[in-house]
Write a protein that holds these residues in place. Structure first.
Motif, PDB file in Angstrom:
ATOM      1  N   THR A 391       0.845  -1.189   0.000  1.00 33.85           N
ATOM      2  CA  THR A 391       0.000   0.000   0.000  1.00 33.85           C
ATOM      3  C   THR A 391       0.882   1.241   0.000  1.00 33.85           C
ATOM      4  OG1 THR A 391      -0.058   0.222   2.402  1.00 33.85           O
ATOM      5  CG2 THR A 391      -1.686  -1.267   1.387  1.00 33.85           C
ATOM      6  N   PRO A 392       0.326   2.415  -0.315  1.00 35.16           N
ATOM      7  CA  PRO A 392       1.139   3.644  -0.247  1.00 35.16           C
ATOM      8  C   PRO A 392       1.782   3.856   1.124  1.00 35.16           C
ATOM      9  CG  PRO A 392      -0.858   4.071  -1.487  1.00 35.16           C
ATOM     10  CD  PRO A 392      -0.993   2.673  -0.931  1.00 35.16           C
ATOM     11  N   SER A 393       1.054   3.575   2.185  1.00 32.20           N
ATOM     12  CA  SER A 393       1.650   3.756   3.522  1.00 32.20           C
ATOM     13  C   SER A 393       2.762   2.753   3.762  1.00 32.20           C
ATOM     14  CB  SER A 393       0.572   3.624   4.602  1.00 32.20           C
ATOM     15  OG  SER A 393      -0.280   4.750   4.605  1.00 32.20           O
ATOM     16  N   GLN A 394       2.606   1.528   3.291  1.00 29.90           N
ATOM     17  CA  GLN A 394       3.672   0.542   3.439  1.00 29.90           C
ATOM     18  C   GLN A 394       4.911   0.942   2.647  1.00 29.90           C
ATOM     19  OE1 GLN A 394       1.453  -2.917   2.213  1.00 29.90           O
ATOM     20  NE2 GLN A 394       0.987  -3.519   4.326  1.00 29.90           N
ATOM     21  N   LEU A 395       4.716   1.487   1.472  1.00 27.70           N
ATOM     22  CA  LEU A 395       5.860   1.975   0.693  1.00 27.70           C
ATOM     23  C   LEU A 395       6.555   3.125   1.408  1.00 27.70           C
ATOM     24  CD1 LEU A 395       4.426   1.943  -2.947  1.00 27.70           C
ATOM     25  CD2 LEU A 395       6.234   0.466  -2.031  1.00 27.70           C
ATOM     26  N   PHE A 396       5.786   4.021   1.972  1.00 26.95           N
ATOM     27  CA  PHE A 396       6.344   5.154   2.686  1.00 26.95           C
ATOM     28  C   PHE A 396       7.238   4.671   3.828  1.00 26.95           C
ATOM     29  CE2 PHE A 396       5.988   8.395   6.072  1.00 26.95           C
ATOM     30  CZ  PHE A 396       6.446   9.505   5.386  1.00 26.95           C
ATOM     31  N   MET A 397       6.738   3.718   4.618  1.00 25.03           N
ATOM     32  CA  MET A 397       7.520   3.221   5.744  1.00 25.03           C
ATOM     33  C   MET A 397       8.746   2.448   5.267  1.00 25.03           C
ATOM     34  SD  MET A 397       6.142   4.444   8.366  1.00 25.03           S
ATOM     35  CE  MET A 397       4.612   5.354   8.647  1.00 25.03           C
ATOM     36  N   ALA A 398       8.624   1.689   4.193  1.00 22.10           N
ATOM     37  CA  ALA A 398       9.766   0.930   3.686  1.00 22.10           C
ATOM     38  C   ALA A 398      10.866   1.859   3.191  1.00 22.10           C
ATOM     39  CB  ALA A 398       9.305   0.006   2.558  1.00 22.10           C
ATOM     40  N   ILE A 399      10.476   2.917   2.483  1.00 21.50           N
ATOM     41  CA  ILE A 399      11.477   3.854   1.956  1.00 21.50           C
ATOM     42  C   ILE A 399      12.172   4.594   3.089  1.00 21.50           C
ATOM     43  CG2 ILE A 399      11.738   5.998   0.639  1.00 21.50           C
ATOM     44  CD1 ILE A 399       9.477   4.893  -1.203  1.00 21.50           C
ATOM     45  N   LEU A 400      11.418   5.044   4.083  1.00 17.78           N
ATOM     46  CA  LEU A 400      12.037   5.782   5.182  1.00 17.78           C
ATOM     47  C   LEU A 400      12.714   4.878   6.199  1.00 17.78           C
ATOM     48  CD1 LEU A 400       9.705   8.827   5.871  1.00 17.78           C
ATOM     49  CD2 LEU A 400      11.566   8.533   4.243  1.00 17.78           C
ATOM     50  N   THR A 401      12.567   3.570   6.046  1.00 16.87           N
ATOM     51  CA  THR A 401      13.412   2.635   6.790  1.00 16.87           C
ATOM     52  C   THR A 401      14.723   2.412   6.050  1.00 16.87           C
ATOM     53  OG1 THR A 401      11.566   1.510   7.894  1.00 16.87           O
ATOM     54  CG2 THR A 401      13.597   0.253   7.619  1.00 16.87           C
ATOM     55  N   ALA A 402      14.625   2.325   4.715  1.00 15.33           N
ATOM     56  CA  ALA A 402      15.850   2.145   3.924  1.00 15.33           C
ATOM     57  C   ALA A 402      16.789   3.327   4.073  1.00 15.33           C
ATOM     58  CB  ALA A 402      15.476   1.951   2.456  1.00 15.33           C
ATOM     59  N   THR A 403      16.214   4.527   4.107  1.00 15.76           N
ATOM     60  CA  THR A 403      17.020   5.736   4.223  1.00 15.76           C
ATOM     61  C   THR A 403      16.583   6.537   5.437  1.00 15.76           C
ATOM     62  OG1 THR A 403      17.544   7.847   3.171  1.00 15.76           O
ATOM     63  CG2 THR A 403      15.462   6.851   2.543  1.00 15.76           C
ATOM     64  N   PRO A 404      17.355   6.599   6.494  1.00 16.39           N
ATOM     65  CA  PRO A 404      18.783   6.253   6.533  1.00 16.39           C
ATOM     66  C   PRO A 404      19.122   4.908   7.176  1.00 16.39           C
ATOM     67  CG  PRO A 404      18.263   7.573   8.435  1.00 16.39           C
ATOM     68  CD  PRO A 404      16.960   7.386   7.684  1.00 16.39           C
ATOM     69  N   TRP A 405      18.148   4.219   7.786  1.00  9.61           N
ATOM     70  CA  TRP A 405      18.484   3.122   8.711  1.00  9.61           C
ATOM     71  C   TRP A 405      19.210   1.964   8.041  1.00  9.61           C
ATOM     72  CZ3 TRP A 405      18.062   4.966  13.367  1.00  9.61           C
ATOM     73  CH2 TRP A 405      17.155   6.016  13.580  1.00  9.61           C
ATOM     74  N   ARG A 406      18.583   1.373   7.010  1.00 11.38           N
ATOM     75  CA  ARG A 406      19.224   0.231   6.383  1.00 11.38           C
ATOM     76  C   ARG A 406      20.500   0.654   5.646  1.00 11.38           C
ATOM     77  NH1 ARG A 406      19.714  -3.637   8.221  1.00 11.38           N
ATOM     78  NH2 ARG A 406      20.081  -4.758   6.260  1.00 11.38           N
ATOM     79  N   ALA A 407      20.478   1.810   5.010  1.00 16.28           N
ATOM     80  CA  ALA A 407      21.666   2.272   4.300  1.00 16.28           C
ATOM     81  C   ALA A 407      22.858   2.382   5.247  1.00 16.28           C
ATOM     82  CB  ALA A 407      21.385   3.606   3.622  1.00 16.28           C
ATOM     83  N   HIS A 408      22.610   2.904   6.433  1.00 17.65           N
ATOM     84  CA  HIS A 408      23.692   3.073   7.403  1.00 17.65           C
ATOM     85  C   HIS A 408      24.196   1.722   7.899  1.00 17.65           C
ATOM     86  CE1 HIS A 408      26.234   5.084  10.157  1.00 17.65           C
ATOM     87  NE2 HIS A 408      25.443   5.086  11.209  1.00 17.65           N
ATOM     88  N   ALA A 409      23.283   0.809   8.232  1.00 17.49           N
ATOM     89  CA  ALA A 409      23.694  -0.497   8.749  1.00 17.49           C
ATOM     90  C   ALA A 409      24.462  -1.297   7.699  1.00 17.49           C
ATOM     91  CB  ALA A 409      22.462  -1.277   9.211  1.00 17.49           C
ATOM     92  N   VAL A 410      24.021  -1.249   6.439  1.00 20.41           N
ATOM     93  CA  VAL A 410      24.710  -1.984   5.393  1.00 20.41           C
ATOM     94  C   VAL A 410      26.120  -1.437   5.187  1.00 20.41           C
ATOM     95  CG1 VAL A 410      24.729  -2.448   2.903  1.00 20.41           C
ATOM     96  CG2 VAL A 410      22.632  -2.812   4.236  1.00 20.41           C
ATOM     97  N   ARG A 411      26.260  -0.126   5.242  1.00 23.07           N
ATOM     98  CA  ARG A 411      27.609   0.440   5.074  1.00 23.07           C
ATOM     99  C   ARG A 411      28.535  -0.032   6.182  1.00 23.07           C
ATOM    100  NH1 ARG A 411      29.898   5.108   6.939  1.00 23.07           N
ATOM    101  NH2 ARG A 411      27.900   6.088   7.385  1.00 23.07           N
ATOM    102  N   ILE A 412      28.047  -0.094   7.406  1.00 21.54           N
ATOM    103  CA  ILE A 412      28.888  -0.580   8.501  1.00 21.54           C
ATOM    104  C   ILE A 412      29.292  -2.031   8.253  1.00 21.54           C
ATOM    105  CG2 ILE A 412      28.874  -1.186  10.957  1.00 21.54           C
ATOM    106  CD1 ILE A 412      27.192   1.323  11.440  1.00 21.54           C
TER     107      ILE A 412
END
Length: 546
Positions: A391-412
């Motif tokens: 859903t649009p809300s699920q996409l919103f939460m997935a995108i704002l989890t990817a940036t910055p949270w997942r992006a930061h963890a993957v870089r580490i």
């Protein structure tokens, strides 16, 4: 005149002593005593472990001669000091639960949970609380260490330390080198040094210490991982949903101090040493901070100064932004766990406008544009390809989890794996809580901070770490037992494992092996592959703020 037969009297006293002995033994068992380098401490026996609270690991840090400086040595005492009550948390914008004393500048206390203060050599798990670098304490119920200590046979330590302006105002360029800065991080090093010196009295091994923390605590743990001053005091680490620090220079930190002085109407930086704590906190939080008629009416920090009272890169205490260009060499040989929650972003919208959980396509476009700018439609298109039924809300939460949270963890994970000196283990807390966001039909999933209760096996504790919709399912309990066991085994051996769960392989750049932690865990290779390639092509992916 009465007369007691000597034989009967002897028998009576003997019986009394025999009856009193078990009671005395119980009293001693319920009031364990540990002997530290500074004096003896009396704790409590509760929930199957010995608990010592409010232990001073350093001296006072308030007043003209001590404010904004490195922590002084811990005090000594005679007799047996009571260690059954929490120490004061750091000064912060919001108060803690009623069990804690009022916040204070003098907040350098720690709490210990141990199976027994018996001189055994158990692994030590040293936890830094979350709350960014501005709120929280080591005494919150959802991070109580009793279950973790008892079930995993470890010693758990949690500290209070200076936060916000009191922990990170830098006056070195204005008042001289004794104001070194990053005093909140120096507090953590002092707490670790105290552990090294004293933890054997609590049944802990001073040469087997794991540091770990979530959110701001993950940021603090990442800092410790990069700090030469902390290096002698720990052997392994877990960085969980980390935020901060950023690449702030001493000059920028000095500019923040000057803006504070201007807002308070001060002309001499030494006046900050006597300024009322309430006025300093008022400036930090944007309240009424005026001290003089000449002060600015607007006391809130500027927008670009919103993280002014976080760690800065001073070149010595914190010599680098952890993991920015590579894994810190000072901890190259120390194994690491790194990861976060599948639905981090949900947490940040729980307490505000709930309409974000009922978005349509137009609402999704508008909301993402506010956060991501003109490139927001690219994010939407990329995530629609990988999540076609979302859903649009699920996409919103997935995108704002990817940036910055997942992006930061993957870089580490990537930088540590590339260093190739010690293993790094990547994870995602993948538990899908069916509980609904209050007032909506949106499933909670695994929000930011939901992992706290999991690691400590405290899923029945109060929110934020334990509540999250009052999901008391057996699946959630199994997930908590798996996660706490994985962390406990890592503390013991440096290799996380849990009975009945798949082996957790170290992360490699070819395989990107990641453990999805749940009631039944599983290992996936590059679980977000297409999304990861998209966000890694965008240089600002870790800079998003919302």
């Amino acid at each position: 005149m009465s007369f007691v037969n000597p034989d009967r009297r002897t028998l009576f006293l003997g019986l009394g002593g025999a009856l009193a002995a078990p009671a005395l033994a119980r009293a001693q068992a319920d009031s364990p005593v540990a002997t530290t380098a500074r004096g003896r401490l009396r704790g409590l026996r509760e929930r199957g472990v010995c608990v010592f609270r409010g232990i001073p690991y350093a001296g006072p840090v308030s007043g003209r001669d001590r404010r904004f400086k490195a922590p002084p040595p811990a005090p000594s005492w005679t007799g047996v000091r009571d260690a059954t009550h929490l120490g004061a948390p750091a000064i912060q914008p919001v108060g803690g639960p009623g069990a804690e004393p009022p916040p204070s500048e003098d907040c350098l206390f720690l709490n210990i949970w141990t199976p027994a203060a018996d001189g055994a050599q158990r692994p030590v798990m040293f936890y830094s609380h979350g709350g960014g670098f501005t709120v929280g304490s080591g005494g919150r119920a959802y991070q109580d260490g009793a279950n973790l200590a008892r079930e995993q046979d470890v010693v758990v330590v949690a500290s209070n330390h200076r936060l916000g302006l009191f922990g990170y105002l830098y006056l070195g360029h204005l008042l001289g080198p004794e104001y070194e800065g990053n005093q909140g991080l120096q507090d953590l090093v002092a707490a670790l040094a105290w552990v090294k010196e004293n933890i054997s009295a609590f049944g802990g091994d001073p040469d087997n210490v794991m540091i770990f923390g979530e959110s701001g605590g993950g940021g603090k743990t990442a800092c410790l991982y990069a700090m030469p001053g902390a290096a002698p005091y720990f052997n392994k680490a877990s960085i969980e949903s980390p935020i901060g620090p950023e690449d702030r220079t001493p000059e920028e930190a000095t500019d923040s101090a000057r803006r504070l002085m201007k807002a308070l109407g001060l002309t001499d930086p030494r006046q900050l040493l006597d300024a009322p704590a309430a006025a300093l906190l008022g400036y930090q939080t944007g309240g009424d901070a005026q001290l003089t008629p000449g002060a600015q009416n607007r006391s809130r920090p500027q927008a670009d100064d919103s993280r002014a009272f976080w760690p800065f890169i001073d070149g010595r205490i914190l010599p680098e932004v952890p993991f920015k260009t590579g894994a810190p060499l000072v901890s190259a040989d120390k194994p690491l766990i790194i990861g976060g929650c599948r639905d981090e972003a949900v947490f940040f919208f729980l307490f505000g406008d709930k309409s974000v959980f009922r978005l349509d396509d137009a609402g999704l476009h508008e909301r993402l544009k506010r956060v991501l700018g003109p490139g927001s439609d690219d994010w939407t298109a990329a995530f629609r390809r990988t999540r076609p039924t979302a859903t649009p809300s699920q996409l919103f939460m997935a995108i704002l989890t990817a940036t910055p949270w997942r992006a930061h963890a993957v870089r580490i994970a990537e930088t540590k794996a590339a260093q190739a000196r010690a293993s790094v283990y990547s994870y995602i807390l993948n538990y899908a809580s069916p509980a609904r966001v209050p007032g909506t039909d949106f499933a909670m999933g695994s929000p930011h901070a939901s992992d706290i209760a999991m690691k400590f096996d405290n899923v029945d504790a109060a929110a934020p770490g334990g509540g999250f919709g009052a999901d008391s399912s057996e699946a959630r309990r199994r997930c908590a037992r798996n996660m706490s066991t994985l962390w406990g085994s890592f503390a013991h051996t440096g290799r996380p494992a849990a009975p009945g769960q798949p082996a957790w392989p170290a992360y490699t750049l070819p395989g990107r092996e990641t453990l999805l932690i749940d009631a039944e865990c599983r290992v996936e290779s590059d679980p977000e592959g297409e999304e990861r390639r998209f966000w890694q092509a965008r240089p600002d992916a870790e800079q998003i703020r919302y």
